[in-house]
Write an enzyme that holds these catalytic residues in place. Structure first.
Site, PDB file in Angstrom:
ATOM      1  N   ASP A 192       0.821  -1.216   0.000  1.00  0.00           N
ATOM      2  CA  ASP A 192       0.000   0.000   0.000  1.00  0.00           C
ATOM      3  C   ASP A 192       0.853   1.264   0.000  1.00  0.00           C
ATOM      4  O   ASP A 192       0.340   2.352   0.238  1.00  0.00           O
ATOM      5  CB  ASP A 192      -0.910   0.010   1.234  1.00  0.00           C
ATOM      6  CG  ASP A 192      -2.103  -0.938   1.064  1.00  0.00           C
ATOM      7  OD1 ASP A 192      -2.164  -1.627   0.026  1.00  0.00           O
ATOM      8  OD2 ASP A 192      -2.947  -0.995   1.979  1.00  0.00           O
TER       9      ASP A 192
HETATM   10  C1  LIG Z   1       0.539  -3.980  -5.495  1.00  0.00           C
HETATM   11  O1  LIG Z   1      -0.174  -5.031  -6.111  1.00  0.00           O
HETATM   12  C2  LIG Z   1      -1.503  -5.175  -5.659  1.00  0.00           C
HETATM   13  C3  LIG Z   1      -2.087  -6.364  -6.397  1.00  0.00           C
HETATM   14  O2  LIG Z   1      -1.411  -7.533  -6.062  1.00  0.00           O
HETATM   15  C4  LIG Z   1      -2.273  -3.902  -5.885  1.00  0.00           C
HETATM   16  O3  LIG Z   1      -3.557  -4.045  -5.330  1.00  0.00           O
HETATM   17  C5  LIG Z   1      -1.554  -2.730  -5.245  1.00  0.00           C
HETATM   18  O4  LIG Z   1      -2.195  -1.523  -5.571  1.00  0.00           O
HETATM   19  C6  LIG Z   1      -0.108  -2.661  -5.727  1.00  0.00           C
HETATM   20  N1  LIG Z   1       0.578  -1.576  -5.010  1.00  0.00           N
HETATM   21  C7  LIG Z   1       1.421  -0.750  -5.606  1.00  0.00           C
HETATM   22  C8  LIG Z   1       2.056   0.274  -4.708  1.00  0.00           C
HETATM   23  O5  LIG Z   1       1.705  -0.797  -6.776  1.00  0.00           O
END
Ligand SMILES: *[C@@H]1O[C@H](CO)[C@@H](O)[C@H](O)[C@H]1NC(C)=O
Ligand SMILES: *[C@@H]1O[C@H](CO)[C@@H](O)[C@H](O)[C@H]1NC(C)=O
Ligand SMILES: *[C@@H]1O[C@H](CO)[C@@H](O)[C@H](O)[C@H]1NC(C)=O
Length: 320
Positions: free
Chosen positions: A201
C-alpha cells in the site's frame, strides 16, 4: 526409580538431539517477503543476463536496498510463480499454489503438507512472524488494520491451523524481540511485514527503507545473526506483462559473509525457498514443484555445499 526415569529421559533427549541434522550452509533461515517489485521491471531483461558477477550497477533501483547489496548476494534472476500475491506465498511453503490464483481465504485439508512437516520431522524449529496479526493463530482474513491473511500462508493449511501445538508458531511479529531476548531464533522463520511496510500500500522506496531499518539491529544481534541466512524477496512482479515474473532476491546474514558483494545469476523461483531449506538439512521433499527442475534450483552457495545439481535455464518459462 526416579534415577531410572531420569536416565531414560536423558537417553530420549540425547536421541532427539542426535537426530537433528546439521545445516550444511546455515543453522537459521529468515525469509522476508516484500510486495510489488517495481525495482527491476524497468530494466530490460537482456541486462540482467548480461550482468557481470561483480561491479554491477542495478540502474534505477532503490538507494536503501542498493546500500545492502555490498553486504550480501544479489539474486538477479529470481521469479515469482503466479499472480496475484497469495499463490506465491503458498508456493514458498508448500511447493505449489494448487490452482488458487487469488487472494481469497482457503483452508487446505490435512492431505496438504508444507515445509513445516519436513522441518518438524527432523526436529528443526520454525515460526512465522506476522506484523500486526491480532493474536497467535488468528484465522481472520484481515484485522481491519494492517494484517492480511493472504500474506500469511501458514494459516491456510489445516495441518498447521488445526493443530494447536503448531499454530502456536504462527505469531504476531512482536514475538521476535521476545524470542531474541530469550536467546532463541527458530531454524526457519518466515517474516511478513504489514501491508504498508511490505510496499503493497506504499512504495518500494517505503518498503526498502523499512527493511533496512528493521535489519540493522538484527545483523548486530548475536542470537539472530548466528550462522543465519536472510532471504529478502518479493512475492511477484508488479508488471503482469512480464511473463517470467522477474523479481529481486537478496541474501544477507553471516551465512553469506564470505561471498558478500556478489551477484548470483542462477535461475531461482519461490520454490527455491523450499529446495534450499530441504537441501541444507537433508529433509527430503514435498514431491511438488520443490523437485521440479528447473523451477527448484537451490541457492548456489548452498548447492555447492550439499552437492545439489542446479540446472542452467537459458529460456525462463512463463510463470504468470
Ligand atoms: C501492489 O499489487 C496489488 C495487487 O497484487 C495492488 O492491489 C496494489 O495496488 C499494488 N501496489 C502498488 C504500490 O503498486
Ligand atoms: C537449528 O539447527 C541446528 C542444526 O543446523 C541445531 O544445531 C540448532 O540447535 C537449531 N536451533 C534452534 C534454535 O532450533
Ligand atoms: C550460536 O550458535 C551456536 C551453535 O548452535 C550456539 O552454541 C551459540 O550459543 C549461539 N550463540 C548465540 C549468541 O546464540
Amino acid at each position: 526409580m526416579l534415577f531410572k526415569k531420569l536416565a531414560f529421559l536423558a537417553l530420549l533427549t540425547a536421541a532427539a538431539t542426535a537426530q537433528v541434522p546439521k545445516g550444511k550452509a546455515f543453522d537459521h533461515i529468515f525469509i522476508v517477503f516484500l510486495e510489488n517489485t517495481t525495482i527491476l521491471t524497468r530494466i530490460p531483461v537482456s541486462y540482467y543476463f548480461a550482468l557481470p558477477q561483480k561491479d554491477y550497477d542495478l540502474a534505477i533501483s532503490d538507494p536503501a536496498l542498493r546500500s545492502l547489496f555490498s553486504s550480501g548476494v544479489v539474486l538477479n534472476n529470481y521469479h515469482g510463480v503466479a499472480h496475484p500475491s497469495q499463490p506465491n506465498y503458498f508456493a514458498a511453503i508448500a511447493g505449489d499454489y494448487f490452482g488458487y490464483k487469488d487472494d481469497s481465504s482457503h483452508n487446505l485439508d490435512t492431505s496438504y503438507k508444507t515445509i513445516v512437516d519436513l522441518l518438524e520431522a527432523k526436529g528443526l524449529t520454525w515460526r512465522t512472524y506476522q506484523e500486526n496479526m491480532p493474536s497467535v493463530c488468528y484465522t481472520g482474513s484481515s484485522s481491519k488494520s494492517l494484517y492480511y491473511r493472504k500474506h500469511n500462508p501458514f494459516i491456510s493449511f489445516d495441518l498447521i491451523s488445526k493443530n494447536a501445538a503448531r499454530c502456536k508458531n504462527v505469531v504476531p511479529s512482536t514475538q521476535l524481540q521476545t524470542d531474541l531476548q530469550a536467546g532463541y531464533l527458530p531454524n526457519y522463520s518466515f517474516y511478513t511485514p504489514n501491508i504498508k511496510n511490505d510496499g503493497h500500500d506504499t512504495t518500494v522506496a517505503y518498503a526498502s527503507k523499512w527493511f533496512s531499518g528493521f535489519l540493522a539491529p538484527l545483523l548486530s544481534n548475536p542470537t539472530f545473526n548466528n550462522n543465519t541466512l536472510i532471504v529478502l524477496t518479493f512475492d511477484e512482479a508488479d508488471d503482469y506483462t512480464d511473463k517470467t515474473n522477474h523479481v529481486l532476491g537478496l541474501l544477507l546474514g553471516d551465512a553469506v559473509k564470505n561471498i558478500k558483494n556478489t551477484v548470483d545469476s542462477t535461475y531461482y523461483t519461490q520454490y527455491s525457498l523450499i529446495s534450499t531449506v530441504t537441501s541444507n538439512w537433508g529433509l527430503g521433499n514435498l514431491g511438488r514443484n520443490d523437485i521440479n527442475k528447473p523451477l527448484s534450483n537451490v541457492f548456489s552457495f548452498v548447492a555447492a555445499l550439499t552437492g545439489y545439481q542446479n540446472v542452467v535455464v537459458t529460456n525462463p518459462p512463463p510463470l504468470n
